[in-house]
Design an enzyme around this catalytic site. Structure first.
Site, PDB file in Angstrom:
ATOM      1  N   SER A   1      16.802  44.107  51.408  1.00  0.00           N
ATOM      2  CA  SER A   1      17.208  43.246  50.288  1.00  0.00           C
ATOM      3  C   SER A   1      16.142  42.184  50.009  1.00  0.00           C
ATOM      4  O   SER A   1      16.423  40.996  49.957  1.00  0.00           O
ATOM      5  CB  SER A   1      18.561  42.603  50.567  1.00  0.00           C
ATOM      6  OG  SER A   1      18.560  41.955  51.818  1.00  0.00           O
TER       7      SER A   1
ATOM      8  N   ASP B   1      13.538  34.032  44.800  1.00  0.00           N
ATOM      9  CA  ASP B   1      14.933  33.749  44.462  1.00  0.00           C
ATOM     10  C   ASP B   1      15.172  32.236  44.515  1.00  0.00           C
ATOM     11  O   ASP B   1      14.260  31.474  44.866  1.00  0.00           O
ATOM     12  CB  ASP B   1      15.889  34.544  45.362  1.00  0.00           C
ATOM     13  CG  ASP B   1      15.925  34.071  46.797  1.00  0.00           C
ATOM     14  OD1 ASP B   1      14.971  33.391  47.226  1.00  0.00           O
ATOM     15  OD2 ASP B   1      16.902  34.380  47.511  1.00  0.00           O
TER      16      ASP B   1
ATOM     17  N   LYS C   1      13.268  35.080  56.918  1.00  0.00           N
ATOM     18  CA  LYS C   1      12.611  35.601  55.718  1.00  0.00           C
ATOM     19  C   LYS C   1      12.050  34.438  54.906  1.00  0.00           C
ATOM     20  O   LYS C   1      12.619  33.344  54.895  1.00  0.00           O
ATOM     21  CB  LYS C   1      13.565  36.451  54.888  1.00  0.00           C
ATOM     22  CG  LYS C   1      14.862  35.810  54.476  1.00  0.00           C
ATOM     23  CD  LYS C   1      15.733  36.838  53.770  1.00  0.00           C
ATOM     24  CE  LYS C   1      17.090  36.268  53.380  1.00  0.00           C
ATOM     25  NZ  LYS C   1      17.994  36.124  54.533  1.00  0.00           N
TER      26      LYS C   1
ATOM     27  N   SER D   1      21.499  30.641  48.401  1.00  0.00           N
ATOM     28  CA  SER D   1      20.417  31.580  48.107  1.00  0.00           C
ATOM     29  C   SER D   1      20.532  32.152  46.693  1.00  0.00           C
ATOM     30  O   SER D   1      20.448  31.430  45.710  1.00  0.00           O
ATOM     31  CB  SER D   1      20.397  32.682  49.163  1.00  0.00           C
ATOM     32  OG  SER D   1      19.238  33.481  49.035  1.00  0.00           O
TER      33      SER D   1
ATOM     34  N   ASP E   1      16.394  29.927  46.402  1.00  0.00           N
ATOM     35  CA  ASP E   1      16.024  29.108  47.564  1.00  0.00           C
ATOM     36  C   ASP E   1      14.706  29.563  48.178  1.00  0.00           C
ATOM     37  O   ASP E   1      14.326  29.100  49.258  1.00  0.00           O
ATOM     38  CB  ASP E   1      17.138  29.092  48.614  1.00  0.00           C
ATOM     39  CG  ASP E   1      17.331  30.431  49.297  1.00  0.00           C
ATOM     40  OD1 ASP E   1      17.120  31.469  48.639  1.00  0.00           O
ATOM     41  OD2 ASP E   1      17.694  30.452  50.490  1.00  0.00           O
TER      42      ASP E   1
ATOM     43  N   ARG F   1      29.476  30.567  53.695  1.00  0.00           N
ATOM     44  CA  ARG F   1      29.162  30.677  52.269  1.00  0.00           C
ATOM     45  C   ARG F   1      30.438  30.946  51.490  1.00  0.00           C
ATOM     46  O   ARG F   1      31.256  31.769  51.892  1.00  0.00           O
ATOM     47  CB  ARG F   1      28.141  31.786  52.017  1.00  0.00           C
ATOM     48  CG  ARG F   1      27.499  31.707  50.641  1.00  0.00           C
ATOM     49  CD  ARG F   1      26.394  32.739  50.478  1.00  0.00           C
ATOM     50  NE  ARG F   1      25.186  32.397  51.220  1.00  0.00           N
ATOM     51  CZ  ARG F   1      24.043  33.088  51.159  1.00  0.00           C
ATOM     52  NH1 ARG F   1      23.960  34.160  50.388  1.00  0.00           N
ATOM     53  NH2 ARG F   1      22.990  32.715  51.848  1.00  0.00           N
TER      54      ARG F   1
ATOM     55  N   ASP G   1      13.563  32.206  49.658  1.00  0.00           N
ATOM     56  CA  ASP G   1      13.413  32.927  50.926  1.00  0.00           C
ATOM     57  C   ASP G   1      13.263  34.436  50.702  1.00  0.00           C
ATOM     58  O   ASP G   1      13.071  35.180  51.666  1.00  0.00           O
ATOM     59  CB  ASP G   1      14.561  32.617  51.898  1.00  0.00           C
ATOM     60  CG  ASP G   1      15.910  33.182  51.468  1.00  0.00           C
ATOM     61  OD1 ASP G   1      16.062  33.566  50.286  1.00  0.00           O
ATOM     62  OD2 ASP G   1      16.826  33.226  52.314  1.00  0.00           O
ATOM     63  N   ARG G   2      13.347  34.884  49.470  1.00  0.00           N
ATOM     64  CA  ARG G   2      13.187  36.307  49.174  1.00  0.00           C
ATOM     65  C   ARG G   2      12.202  36.477  48.016  1.00  0.00           C
ATOM     66  O   ARG G   2      11.954  35.537  47.261  1.00  0.00           O
ATOM     67  CB  ARG G   2      14.530  36.947  48.829  1.00  0.00           C
ATOM     68  CG  ARG G   2      15.560  36.773  49.950  1.00  0.00           C
ATOM     69  CD  ARG G   2      16.735  37.700  49.785  1.00  0.00           C
ATOM     70  NE  ARG G   2      17.283  37.649  48.446  1.00  0.00           N
ATOM     71  CZ  ARG G   2      17.988  38.637  47.894  1.00  0.00           C
ATOM     72  NH1 ARG G   2      18.201  39.741  48.554  1.00  0.00           N
ATOM     73  NH2 ARG G   2      18.467  38.522  46.687  1.00  0.00           N
TER      74      ARG G   2
END
Length: 619
Positions: A433, A329, A445, A172, A331, A70, A333-334
């Site tokens: 998180s 979020d 996640k 993300s 993407d 990243r 995944d959260r």
């Protein structure tokens, strides 16, 4: 490596002298990069003689953090761009060749989000197509999604298609200038060591683009490319029903929900998930439901930042009479969740609070289907070591197993696979998180499934005249209050970060950790960077040693556990602290006050923000 190419390239290189490593890197970049906009960035820096910036961009490479590769999008071997994605995928191919004799039968999955920077013609979709080109040119079947998808769809597809591995192009919730390359192995989990190190070696050995690697349009006509979108979406939504326990109730509920996709990929998929659970569609925040790589209505695309970035969703919820707000979020995944109190104010739940609710809920639903108390002995829940110990406390009272891992879902996913392979059942896992895994369809996640499970829980509690906040209080009253606080300070200077943690390791002398902090006595110290743990026999850490990241945990005499660590995805020093009380004991307000005092001295004495010029989190 062949001739230098155009005369202009040779002339440009001659402008930089006295550093053979840099000269070679410049030559490689302007020779190999076929994106005229990123190539022009390097050429301009050469003309301006900006050696320091050129070294930062060209003389080091990205490494695998807690979520893969990243970095910011831009020109250079240390950044995300066309050339580095090609190189990374060439390295992936070389490594997969060694690991899987059946690579050209099983194939590879590629997904992407909606990030991009038009100024350098860099987008997640283009990077995904270039990654596909590398593999297709070598005869590897590629399952390339035809449109943007949530990150969880890639690990899910890897397992469903029985592929060797997969990549998701995403950063993300990072700032808009960033992008990333997230790798999943055949088990549907993110890669850990030794795969990450071996892939990096293979990347280093495969840096010059191969013939065909730049042909981004090959995917449009190749018989080896297939689009898994419809199959995966249908299968995912069907599997989601396994963790739906009250479909009839969902269809009847009067509770209304607002959902924001945060300018990312989540809107369509959360709508489908609500349909799978029998709900009416959640109300979308129109200004944020469609992809926007500039994230133009939020100061940062991270719903974990709380009420300040949820403003549009909260105002819409008030207008529509919706008591619960769900925020995925970019993407997807959260998940962040907010609930309106009767007095009109909003509570934005922390990741630890949401985990307490989700863990309680999934256990309660499991127990309804498993009346035999003996069955609980094979049940597991997991959390990262910097997350709340609420699941551990519940496990101790209810009789199931709790497992702790290092930070990052790559550790959780792989541990879950081991547990399942040994006949165990995993109900839930989380990281503080706002990362949650409900069920085991996806070993990572997943904000889409978490959103609809939260909605079902809220709808059920509504029939019991309870809010999410009230149920959270009941959980803490039953199992004991767990008061936690997580935040961060920004530090862009790596030597400063090293100096801070080196000071902690030599606080009272050489190799002596602090024994107290602001009058609070420290009884145990664990340092997973060095493998030291004063609470263990031989002072050896049980968790795996992670030499490439900083993480030190202090256990205080008052029961507080506090961790200082560097982020695996951003230039941050994070801190995590939690105070636990026995059931029925202590006033939560007093616990919060005590925790806040300890955090203050922890940050000021151990991190020294003013002296080290750290940037405090803006709220």
């Amino acid at each position: 490596m062949g001739d230098c190419g155009e005369d202009v390239n040779a002339n440009l290189v001659s402008h930089v002298t006295g550093d053979s490593q840099l000269d070679k890197a410049i030559w490689q970049w302007i020779t190999w990069d076929k994106n005229p906009k990123t190539r022009a960035q390097i050429e301009e820096l050469v003309k301006e003689g900006k050696k320091t910036e050129l070294r930062e961009r060209l003389c080091c490479r990205m490494t695998f953090g807690t979520s893969g590769l990243r970095a910011a999008m831009g020109a250079g071997f240390s950044l995300i761009n066309d050339l580095t994605v090609i190189q990374s995928t060439q390295g992936m191919y070389r490594y997969l060749e060694k690991c899987f004799p059946d690579l050209k039968r099983r194939g590879f999955v590629i997904g992407y989000d909606t990030r991009g920077q038009a100024a350098i013609s860099c987008s997640s979709e283009r990077l995904a197509k270039l990654a596909a080109a590398v593999l297709l040119s070598k005869g590897v079947p590629v399952y390339l999604f035809s449109t943007y998808v949530p990150t969880p769809f890639v690990p899910y597809a890897v397992k469903q298609m029985k592929a060797t591995a997969g990549v998701m192009i995403t950063a993300s919730h990072n700032p808009k200038q960033d992008n990333g390359y997230k790798v999943y192995w055949e088990n549907g989990s993110q890669i850990t060591s030794p795969h990450d190190k071996e892939i990096l070696k293979c990347i280093e050995e495969s840096v010059e683009p191969w013939d065909g690697s730049w042909n981004e349009n090959i995917a449009d006509g190749s018989p080896l490319r297939s689009d898994p979108l419809d199959e995966i979406c249908k299968s995912y939504m069907e599997d989601l029903k396994v963790i739906c326990f009250h479909r009839d109730l969902n269809a009847k509920t009067s509770l209304r929900f607002v959902h924001t996709a945060f300018h990312g990929v989540g809107h369509d998929y959360v709508q489908l998930a609500f349909k799978a659970f029998g709900f009416a569609p959640p109300i979308p925040v129109q200004e944020q439901k469609d992809p926007d790589p500039d994230f133009s209505t939020v100061r940062c695309p991270n719903p974990e930042e709380g009420e300040s970035v949820l403003e549009l969703a909260l105002r819409l919820a008030e207008k529509e009479g919706a008591r619960v707000v769900l925020a995925t979020d970019p993407d997807a995944d959260r998940l962040a969740v907010a609930e309106q109190y009767e007095n009109g104010r909003w509570k934005v739940f922390t990741g630890n609070e949401l985990a307490a609710l989700l863990g309680w809920w999934l256990l309660a639903c499991w127990k309804e289907k498993h009346p035999d108390a003996a069955d609980i002995k094979r049940v597991h829940m997991l959390a990262t070591t910097v997350s709340s110990k609420i699941l551990q406390t519940i496990a101790q009272q209810e009789g199931f197993h709790f497992v702790e891992t290092l930070p990052g879902f790559k550790w959780i996913g792989n541990r879950i696979k081991e547990l399942m392979d040994n006949g165990n059942e995993v109900l839930f896992a989380f990281e503080e998180s706002i990362g949650f895994m409900c069920g085991t369809s996806v070993l990572d996640k997943d904000g889409v499934s978490a959103a609809v499970v939260m909605a079902e829980m809220a709808a059920y509690l509504e029939t019991r005249n309870l809010t999410l906040s009230q149920q959270l209080s009941k959980i803490y009253e039953t199992y004991g209050f767990h008061i936690s606080k997580t935040s961060y300070l920004i530090c862009q200077h790596l030597p400063t970060i090293k100096r801070i943690f080196d000071r902690l390791r030599n606080f009272g002398g050489e190799r002596e950790y602090p024994r107290s902090c602001g009058g609070y006595s420290i009884v145990h110290t664990r340092d997973v960077t060095t493998g030291y743990d004063s609470s263990q026999p031989g002072q050896k850490c049980v968790l795996p040693v992670t030499k490439n990241s900083q993480m030190v945990t202090f256990t205080f005499q008052n029961g507080c556990v506090a961790t200082l660590r560097t982020s695996g995805t951003e230039p941050k020093i994070k801190y995590y602290a939690e105070l636990r009380a026995a059931p029925g004991q202590s006033d939560p307000a007093c616990l919060k006050e005590e925790l806040q005092k300890l955090i203050h001295v922890l940050v000021e004495e151990f991190l020294e923000p003013d002296k080290n010029k750290l940037i405090r989190r803006s709220v």
